[in-house]
Design an enzyme around this catalytic site. Structure first.
Site, PDB file in Angstrom:
ATOM      1  N   GLU A   1      17.469   1.270  -2.193  1.00  0.00           N
ATOM      2  CA  GLU A   1      16.873   1.887  -3.387  1.00  0.00           C
ATOM      3  C   GLU A   1      17.700   3.047  -3.940  1.00  0.00           C
ATOM      4  OE1 GLU A   1      13.014   2.903  -1.887  1.00  0.00           O
ATOM      5  OE2 GLU A   1      13.750   4.601  -0.726  1.00  0.00           O
TER       6      GLU A   1
ATOM      7  N   HIS B   1       0.849  -1.198   0.000  1.00  0.00           N
ATOM      8  CA  HIS B   1       0.000   0.000   0.000  1.00  0.00           C
ATOM      9  C   HIS B   1       0.881   1.244   0.000  1.00  0.00           C
ATOM     10  CE1 HIS B   1      -3.306  -2.416   2.341  1.00  0.00           C
ATOM     11  NE2 HIS B   1      -3.419  -2.586   1.029  1.00  0.00           N
ATOM     12  N   GLU B   2       1.009   1.889  -1.123  1.00  0.00           N
ATOM     13  CA  GLU B   2       1.707   3.188  -1.158  1.00  0.00           C
ATOM     14  C   GLU B   2       0.649   4.278  -0.990  1.00  0.00           C
ATOM     15  OE1 GLU B   2       5.083   4.405  -1.444  1.00  0.00           O
ATOM     16  OE2 GLU B   2       3.836   6.123  -0.911  1.00  0.00           O
TER      17      GLU B   2
HETATM   18  C1  NOJ Z   1       9.283   3.979  -1.149  1.00  0.00           C
HETATM   19  C2  NOJ Z   1       9.728   2.660  -0.654  1.00  0.00           C
HETATM   20  O1  NOJ Z   1      10.803   2.802   0.243  1.00  0.00           O
HETATM   21  C3  NOJ Z   1      10.094   1.825  -1.847  1.00  0.00           C
HETATM   22  O2  NOJ Z   1      10.594   0.581  -1.421  1.00  0.00           O
HETATM   23  C4  NOJ Z   1       8.879   1.655  -2.706  1.00  0.00           C
HETATM   24  O3  NOJ Z   1       9.207   0.909  -3.862  1.00  0.00           O
HETATM   25  C5  NOJ Z   1       8.326   3.010  -3.139  1.00  0.00           C
HETATM   26  N1  NOJ Z   1       8.133   3.818  -1.990  1.00  0.00           N
HETATM   27  C6  NOJ Z   1       6.995   2.884  -3.862  1.00  0.00           C
HETATM   28  O4  NOJ Z   1       6.003   2.537  -2.944  1.00  0.00           O
HETATM   29 CA    CA Z   2      11.991   4.934   0.877  1.00  0.00          CA
END
Ligand code: NOJ
Ligand code: CA
Length: 679
Positions: free
Chosen positions: A485, A381-382
């Protein structure tokens, strides 16, 4: 349940007494007597100072809160009554760095009176352990009356700021907690997040943080006069720091203290200052390893949104589920499965649906496939920081996932600092910081709601960890620092010291979903900006070094199939431990951890270094005497270095025992990962 034998071993010494005194100075010492916290009301101002083994480590530092409605600590106050005692008990973690945690401390409760001899309605509670201390403010109030905290006067005053080394990241800044660490003398600090960690010129190590942050504001540290760090609570949208009713408790302000760097890493102070598990049976909380449809989006090979590069397709998810089953992973994370990602998803917080899938993602089909393979889908869930949109859909979203066998959801709050969007009771949009009171309450709300559906939450862009996993064991992990990331984006990538610096700062607060295990370290070539600045061996070592009960193997699955010998370590390493020990290390430079797999004889070791290559000798005396182990060693090759030879990895096997020692040769930004398999 706590093993009855352990219970017998735990002595509960409630030697408490109450005394009415006119003392101007009261003391509370650690059980081993080395750490002494002295509280004074000299000059009618409440303050404390601290020494370790007779050496003063914090100078007299003010205490107190200010309120909107009433006079706070900025009036003459003196110590009225004290109550003290000792507690020694051992409690069990459902999952963790160690199964049993000893809580052994001396406590002191202090009630105060005002200049005209009236009872003051805020008291202080101190707990002093061998590994540090905590204190908090406990206010009494009527349930119908608002209490607004407008400032926190708490200080931490250092003796020699110019000679004190500090590791820190800025607070109240756009990138939340996702900054590279600064390693400077303390006088260079402006305003910083906690945990912030210090090495004094006399050698002692100190880390300042907080524990059990609930319905309060996060403490950041603001350097005022050089050497004085003052608590600077993150404000709400209306400028107040905290608004509540009735009785309240601040979080515990914590100071971990050790004569050396590794002592900080072996401390359980933060957990010990949190309340016990409130969820009862948490056998549904599942530590484990996962892969995901994730790194491809960060490399721009795939997209979260719809279109020809859409990552979250039914077909790709099934392929990942098959891979997970084949190599023993517990879960597959799928990001970008739900409607709302198209366009600039960073700005889509109000339009995300947490129940509707894109047409090319069939939730029923993939969860049926997952079940047939004995693997679970890991939910995602973003929110892009729109917390009201998420709250409105929470129950339905968790219920849907539960129906499909999902036990874990990764949440995200990608929004610049100060840009969390909350719609208030009047329908007005308010902007908040990620670490202000109402957002802190939102995060906990998601944990509590998810628990009703037997779902664990891994929060990204979270509020910092303050040990609430003890009280809510379904708060299984979180981000809250610069993760892997950044290496995909190269903006800039994490530098060679980054993960070592994490160990001595962010990791002191609790588990982190860093997402290690990148095998293709330089997707666009070794000279590209977006690459991983470590050796391959260091990526493996991170599974032992950076504790989390859930660990991702973050790379594209094809990269693992190209290097199965190294991948074997990721398959073998567990994520739940019987015990853990930091064996060696220096602040921000290197660290060596040994951990025993839970309910097993096997041990694992991980060591990492910054950009300096180094040789570290470790005794294997953590292994039980009498037993023989096969050490399966994954180490930097002779010519390895992160810059132009990161893949040089030697895998060797040898028999070892308790009385042996090993020489670890770490390359520049290198590491070593070892499995000790009991024979
Ligand atoms: C930030 C998160 O840290 C990352 O892992 C994720 O892919 C992106 N948001 C998208 O939700
Ligand atoms: Ca992040």
């Amino acid at each position: 349940m706590l093993n009855p034998k352990i219970m017998v071993g735990c002595l509960l010494l409630a030697a408490s007494f109450t005394s009415v005194s006119f003392a101007k100075n009261v003391k509370v010492t650690s059980p081993n007597k080395a750490l002494v916290v002295e509280i004074s009301d000299e000059g009618d101002v409440l303050s404390y100072q601290v020494s370790l083994n007779g050496q003063r480590i914090l100078k007299p530092s003010k205490l107190g809160l200010l309120f909107r409605e009433k006079a706070g600590f900025a009036q003459p106050l003196s110590i009225a009554k004290t109550q003290s005692g000792q507690l020694d008990t051992t409690w069990e973690q459902p999952w963790g760095e160690r199964k049993f945690v000893r809580d052994h401390h001396n406590y002191l409760m202090i009630s105060l009176k005002t200049g005209d001899n009236q009872d003051f309605d805020v008291s202080m509670h101190f707990k002093v352990f061998d590994d540090g201390f905590g204190f908090r403010y406990e206010g009494q109030g009527s349930a119908s009356e608002e209490v607004a905290v407008i400032d926190d006067l708490t200080e931490f005053v250092f003796e020699s700021p110019e000679q004190t080394q500090s590791l820190w990241i800025p607070s109240r800044a756009w990138n939340r907690y996702e900054f590279l660490y600064e390693n400077t003398s303390m006088d260079k600090i402006d305003r910083v997040h906690t945990p912030a960690t210090f090495k004094l010129p006399t050698g002692e190590h100190i880390s300042i943080h907080e524990a059990a942050l609930v319905n309060f504001a996060a403490m950041t540290l603001d350097q005022q006069r050089t050497g004085t760090l003052k608590s600077d609570l993150t404000p709400r949208f209306d400028g107040l720091k905290v608004l509540t009713k009735g009785d309240f408790k601040s979080s515990w302000r914590t100071v971990q203290v050790s004569k050396d760097a590794v002592g900080l890493l072996n401390s359980d102070l933060i957990l010990n200052l949190n309340e016990p598990n409130k969820l009862g049976d948490v056998s549904w909380v599942e530590p484990g390893k996962y892969i995901g449809i994730w790194w491809g989006m960060h490399l721009d090979v795939n997209t979260w949104g719809s279109g020809p590069k859409h990552g979250a397709t039914t077909e790709r998810t099934k392929e990942y589920l098959d891979f997970a089953a084949k190599y023993g992973f517990d879960g597959v994370l799928v990001e970008g499965w739900n409607l709302g990602w198209d366009g600039s998803w960073f700005d889509n917080g109000d339009v995300f649906s947490f129940t509707q899938s894109y047409d090319d993602f069939d939730l029923s089909a993939v969860s049926t496939h997952a079940k047939s393979k004995g693997v679970r889908l890991v939910g995602h869930h973003e929110t892009s920081g729109s917390i009201s949109n998420y709250e409105a859909q929470m129950e339905e979203a968790y219920a849907l996932y539960q129906k499909h066998g999902v036990r874990q959801v990764k949440t995200g709050y990608v929004a610049d600092g100060g840009n969390i969007k909350r719609i208030d009771e009047k329908g007005i949009a308010r902007k908040e910081w990620h670490d202000s009171q109402l957002v802190i309450n939102h995060y906990l709300h998601s944990i509590q709601r998810a628990a009703e559906y037997q779902i664990s939450i891994n929060t990204h862009e979270p509020i910092k960890d303050t040990g609430l996993r003890r009280t809510y064991p379904n708060w299984i992990s979180r981000e809250g620092a610069r993760g892997q990331e950044f290496n995909a984006w190269g903006s800039p990538p994490n530098d060679p010291a980054h993960t070592v610096e994490l160990v001595y700062t962010r990791m002191l607060s609790g588990p982190m979903d860093f997402t290690p295990g990148i095998f293709n370290l330089a997707f666009e070539g070794l000279d590209a900006e977006n690459r991983v600045q470590t050796t391959l061996a260091k990526q493996l070592a991170l599974y032992v070094v950076l504790y989390s009960p859930i660990q991702m193997a973050a790379d594209l699955i094809e990269h693992y199939e190209q290097n199965l010998p190294a991948f074997q370590f990721i398959q073998d390493v567990p994520t739940d431990w019987q015990q853990s020990r930091a064996l060696a290390g220096e602040l921000g430079q290197y660290v060596v951890f040994a951990r025993q797999q839970r309910d097993s004889q096997d041990w694992f070791l991980g060591a990492i270094t910054d950009d300096k290559k180094r040789r570290v000798e470790v005794s294997l005396d953590f292994l039980p005497p009498g037993a023989v182990f096969e050490a399966q060693i994954y180490q930097d090759g002779k010519d390895a270095n992160w810059r132009d030879n990161p893949y040089d990895l030697d895998i060797i096997k040898r028999q070892v025992k308790h009385s042996d020692s090993l020489t670890l040769n770490l390359a520049s930004s290198g590491g070593v990962a070892i499995r000790f398999k009991a024979l």
